[in-house]
Scaffold this active site. Structure first.
Site, PDB file in Angstrom:
ATOM      1  N   ASN A   9       0.878  -1.173   0.000  1.00  0.00           N
ATOM      2  CA  ASN A   9       0.000   0.000   0.000  1.00  0.00           C
ATOM      3  C   ASN A   9       0.914   1.222   0.000  1.00  0.00           C
ATOM      4  OD1 ASN A   9      -1.825   2.025   0.459  1.00  0.00           O
ATOM      5  ND2 ASN A   9      -2.622   1.204   2.385  1.00  0.00           N
ATOM      6  N   ARG A  93      -2.779  -2.005  -3.287  1.00  0.00           N
ATOM      7  CA  ARG A  93      -3.936  -1.137  -3.159  1.00  0.00           C
ATOM      8  C   ARG A  93      -3.811  -0.035  -4.209  1.00  0.00           C
ATOM      9  NH1 ARG A  93      -5.669   2.456   2.037  1.00  0.00           N
ATOM     10  NH2 ARG A  93      -7.679   3.076   1.199  1.00  0.00           N
ATOM     11  N   HIS A 181     -12.557   3.786  -0.297  1.00  0.00           N
ATOM     12  CA  HIS A 181     -12.466   2.895   0.877  1.00  0.00           C
ATOM     13  C   HIS A 181     -13.181   1.565   0.625  1.00  0.00           C
ATOM     14  CE1 HIS A 181     -11.883   6.793   3.323  1.00  0.00           C
ATOM     15  NE2 HIS A 181     -10.713   6.179   3.237  1.00  0.00           N
ATOM     16  N   ARG A 241      -8.702  16.955   4.584  1.00  0.00           N
ATOM     17  CA  ARG A 241      -9.577  17.196   3.415  1.00  0.00           C
ATOM     18  C   ARG A 241     -10.907  17.791   3.883  1.00  0.00           C
ATOM     19  NH1 ARG A 241      -9.110  11.209   1.042  1.00  0.00           N
ATOM     20  NH2 ARG A 241      -7.405  10.848   2.497  1.00  0.00           N
ATOM     21  N   GLU A 379      -7.938  -4.016   5.390  1.00  0.00           N
ATOM     22  CA  GLU A 379      -7.846  -3.863   3.928  1.00  0.00           C
ATOM     23  C   GLU A 379      -6.746  -4.754   3.350  1.00  0.00           C
ATOM     24  OE1 GLU A 379      -7.718   0.190   5.214  1.00  0.00           O
ATOM     25  OE2 GLU A 379      -8.761   0.819   3.397  1.00  0.00           O
TER      26      GLU A 379
END
Ligand code: AMP
Length: 398
Positions: A9, A93, A181, A241, A379
């Site tokens: 990742n 990812r 996500h 963000r 994940e």
């Protein structure tokens, strides 16, 4: 030899990795770790499945070690410990798969080329995600690689949930809501049937509240709506963000503040959210411990916005059977969970405050019409599962 799958990742300044044994049906974590501070103050750490540090290295300030150097160091470490292991594939990812990729893909030069098209849609993630893929393609072209997308799980959203109210000429260019996500939501959807079969079969909102944050409406385990849209800057306020923003604000900033696209991009991705509102930090732990009024304002806004999105997603689902908290804030902050659930009382949700402060998976009070759960996401495991399935598919068709 034990077959192993490496999961990568890659972020802007970090390369996170996990190594799984694929010897049995259940993939078992062997080691995990990360190289961080790339290009500024690189550090490498690797731990075993129990969290014991196996190896560490710090290069010192100003050493220009990038993704390539970090990957070389990781490969060197893995080779030094490779006795008895056989690397069968690498799973990555990748944040954006566009309209084209609704499932994980075998990496090839053509796939990389297709994924480069989406760099403008995820400028802070996609180029870094692709960097180790390209390096491995160059140096170890025989090694099977799988690209696993954060957008793919949301391709099941109905057309109406994907559409912006824009002219068809813009929509046709792929300007739609993608959602992100997805690997986290897919993992939660995969374990929910064992934890609460009615919630898994019904209407569940998953709250992935980490440094990046979004929420997803699951109907029978499939994504039907997401707070994130065309890019990963939409929806909830996040660490840095801004989330949802009236598009008129962008025009105002261009006209009145003379900001160009790059300045606006920096503002909305890196200087807003919890950091921008609080003026203190992007880190929820720091804000919760701070006495600054800005920190309180940022947390209040965060809780308020989560509550509004929850109402919106419950409407998209036509009701609500359960909610699931996951990721850094969702898994660890009893205070935030309590505040969010308190505001969601009108939906028929009540939690057991004491159970919420412990380690239980179910935190809803007995008799609460809506279930509430805390489920750690994984994940990396989801990527390893996809990589193994893809490899098995390739073997079956060879
Ligand atoms: P993630 O991106 O999933 O690693 O989540 C990172 C976010 O989780 C940061 O804002 C952390 O401050 C937050 N976080 C981690 N542990 C806690 C905690 N115990 N209480 C509140 N926030 C936490």
């Amino acid at each position: 030899m034990t077959p192993v799958i490496l999961v990568l990742n890659a972020g802007s300044s970090s390369l996170k990795f996990s190594l799984f044994s694929a010897a049995s049906q259940d993939l078992q974590l062997i080691v995990r770790g990360q190289a961080e501070g790339l290009q500024t103050s690189p550090r490498f750490v690797v731990k075993d499945a129990a969290g014991v540090v196996l190896d560490e290295k710090a290069w010192g300030d100003g050493v220009p070690l990038g993704h390539g150097g970090a990957l070389e160091h990781l490969v060197g470490f893995l080779r030094s410990r490779s006795e008895g292991y056989r690397l069968v594939g690498v799973g990555h990812r990748v944040v954006h798969g566009g309209l084209e990729f609704s499932r994980p893909a075998h990496v090839s030069p053509a796939v990389v080329q297709a994924l480069e098209k989406y760099i403008p849609l995820a400028p802070l993630h996609q180029p870094h995600n692709l960097a180790p893929i390209k390096l491995l393609l160059e140096r170890m072209p025989e090694l099977p690689q799988a690209a696993c997308f954060d957008t793919a799980f949301h391709r099941s959203m109905p057309a109406v949930a994907q559409a912006f109210a824009l002219p068809a000429s813009i929509t046709e260019r792929g300007v739609v809501r993608y959602g992100f996500h997805g690997l986290s939501y897919e993992y939660i959807a995969s374990v929910l049937p064992q934890i609460d079969p009615p919630a898994a079969a019904g209407r569940t909102v998953v709250l992935h509240l980490g440094n990046g944050a979004s929420m997803c409406a699951l109907l029978g385990g499939r994504s039907v709506a997401s707070t994130m849209g065309f890019t990963a800057v939409d929806g909830l306020p996040m660490g840095t963000r801004c989330g949802n923003l009236d598009p008129g604000v962008i025009v105002y900033m261009m006209d009145e503040l003379n900001m160009d696209a790059r300045a606006i991009e920096k503002l909305i991705y890196q200087q807003s959210g919890l950091l921008g509102v609080s003026g203190v930090s992007s880190d929820m732990r720091v804000l919760l411990a701070s006495a600054e009024p800005g920190a309180r304002r940022a947390i209040d806004l965060y809780v308020y916005r989560v509550g509004r999105e929850l109402g919106s997603l419950a409407a998209a689902l036509g009701g609500l059977d359960a909610i699931v908290f996951t990721a850094g804030i969702g898994e660890n902050s009893a205070e935030l969970r309590e505040r969010i659930c308190h505001d969601a009382g009108w939906l028929g949700l009540s939690i057991d405050a004491q159970v919420n402060r412990g380690k239980a998976q179910r935190i809803s009070a007995p008799g609460s019409r809506v279930g509430a759960f805390v489920i750690p996401t994984n994940e990396e495991l989801m990527i390893a599962r996809h990589t193994r399935s893809l490899l098995a598919g390739a073997a079956a068709t060879a």
